[in-house]
Motif scaffolding. Structure first.
Motif, PDB file in Angstrom:
ATOM      1  N   PRO A  19       0.819  -1.218   0.000  1.00  0.00           N
ATOM      2  CA  PRO A  19       0.000   0.000   0.000  1.00  0.00           C
ATOM      3  C   PRO A  19       0.852   1.267   0.000  1.00  0.00           C
ATOM      4  N   SER A  20       0.226   2.333  -0.391  1.00  0.00           N
ATOM      5  CA  SER A  20       0.818   3.663  -0.324  1.00  0.00           C
ATOM      6  C   SER A  20      -0.203   4.583   0.331  1.00  0.00           C
ATOM      7  N   VAL A  21       0.284   5.507   1.128  1.00  0.00           N
ATOM      8  CA  VAL A  21      -0.574   6.488   1.774  1.00  0.00           C
ATOM      9  C   VAL A  21       0.040   7.850   1.521  1.00  0.00           C
ATOM     10  N   ALA A  22      -0.776   8.810   1.140  1.00  0.00           N
ATOM     11  CA  ALA A  22      -0.263  10.156   0.888  1.00  0.00           C
ATOM     12  C   ALA A  22      -1.288  11.177   1.346  1.00  0.00           C
ATOM     13  N   SER A  45       0.461  19.904  -6.207  1.00  0.00           N
ATOM     14  CA  SER A  45       0.578  18.536  -5.715  1.00  0.00           C
ATOM     15  C   SER A  45       1.822  18.279  -4.872  1.00  0.00           C
ATOM     16  N   ASP A  46       2.845  19.117  -4.962  1.00  0.00           N
ATOM     17  CA  ASP A  46       4.093  18.837  -4.257  1.00  0.00           C
ATOM     18  C   ASP A  46       4.709  20.000  -3.501  1.00  0.00           C
ATOM     19  N   LEU A  47       4.212  21.211  -3.698  1.00  0.00           N
ATOM     20  CA  LEU A  47       4.778  22.384  -3.038  1.00  0.00           C
ATOM     21  C   LEU A  47       3.654  23.216  -2.439  1.00  0.00           C
ATOM     22  N   ASP A  72       8.724  -7.651  -1.407  1.00  0.00           N
ATOM     23  CA  ASP A  72       9.613  -6.927  -2.328  1.00  0.00           C
ATOM     24  C   ASP A  72       9.358  -5.425  -2.354  1.00  0.00           C
ATOM     25  N   ASP A  73       8.096  -5.036  -2.401  1.00  0.00           N
ATOM     26  CA  ASP A  73       7.760  -3.619  -2.518  1.00  0.00           C
ATOM     27  C   ASP A  73       7.645  -2.963  -1.148  1.00  0.00           C
ATOM     28  N   PRO A  74       8.176  -1.746  -1.008  1.00  0.00           N
ATOM     29  CA  PRO A  74       8.086  -1.062   0.286  1.00  0.00           C
ATOM     30  C   PRO A  74       6.703  -0.434   0.494  1.00  0.00           C
ATOM     31  N   PHE A  75       6.425  -0.093   1.732  1.00  0.00           N
ATOM     32  CA  PHE A  75       5.274   0.750   2.058  1.00  0.00           C
ATOM     33  C   PHE A  75       5.710   2.160   1.703  1.00  0.00           C
ATOM     34  N   ILE A  76       4.904   2.879   0.924  1.00  0.00           N
ATOM     35  CA  ILE A  76       5.266   4.224   0.496  1.00  0.00           C
ATOM     36  C   ILE A  76       4.340   5.217   1.200  1.00  0.00           C
ATOM     37  N   TRP A  77       4.964   6.204   1.839  1.00  0.00           N
ATOM     38  CA  TRP A  77       4.231   7.173   2.633  1.00  0.00           C
ATOM     39  C   TRP A  77       4.551   8.563   2.116  1.00  0.00           C
ATOM     40  N   GLY A  78       3.574   9.239   1.548  1.00  0.00           N
ATOM     41  CA  GLY A  78       3.754  10.601   1.060  1.00  0.00           C
ATOM     42  C   GLY A  78       3.454  11.584   2.176  1.00  0.00           C
ATOM     43  N   VAL A  79       4.472  12.289   2.644  1.00  0.00           N
ATOM     44  CA  VAL A  79       4.321  13.229   3.758  1.00  0.00           C
ATOM     45  C   VAL A  79       4.785  14.619   3.328  1.00  0.00           C
TER      46      VAL A  79
END
Length: 122
Positions: A19-22, A45-47, A72-79
């Motif tokens: 999963p990814s959370v952002a 979206s990013d700034l 294999d795939d990491p947990f991705i966290w958009g902070v």
């Protein structure tokens, strides 16, 4: 078979894998009223930049990859990270030509930064 599956809130499709959370905005931005968002803030979206009185806060969205043991795939966290004006400007200005020691992991289009960079000084 995937270890995890979820329905995406953006596209409505089922995705399999880690999963990814952002977050779509910094917490500070989410606390503003609609009028304040219009009059005090600039965000994409990013700034993000929030100006109030004699104070301006700068934020950059970052991606943290957290390894999952046995997967294999990491947990991705958009902070969102708060930066000083100097660091924010350096991030934007050196994005395409990183200075030795700077870390750049992103796929944000060049045009994205020129628009936000121009707005930083306004």
């Amino acid at each position: 078979m995937a270890i995890f599956a979820f329905t995406c809130t953006c596209c409505g499709r089922l995705h399999e894998g880690s999963p990814s959370v952002a977050y779509s905005s910094p917490w500070h931005y989410s606390q503003l009223t609609d009028d304040e968002k219009t009059s005090l803030a600039k965000i994409d979206s990013d700034l993000c930049r929030i100006s109030s009185g004699d104070q301006t806060d700068y934020f950059v969205r970052c991606v943290l990859e957290i390894p999952i043991h046995g997967v294999d795939d990491p947990f991705i966290w958009g902070v969102w990270s708060s930066l000083s004006e100097k660091s924010f400007r350096r991030y934007v200005e050196t994005y395409n030509e990183p200075v030795n020691g700077d870390v750049r992991i992103s796929a944000i289009p060049d045009s994205h930064f020129s628009v936000m960079a121009d707005s930083v000084s306004n």
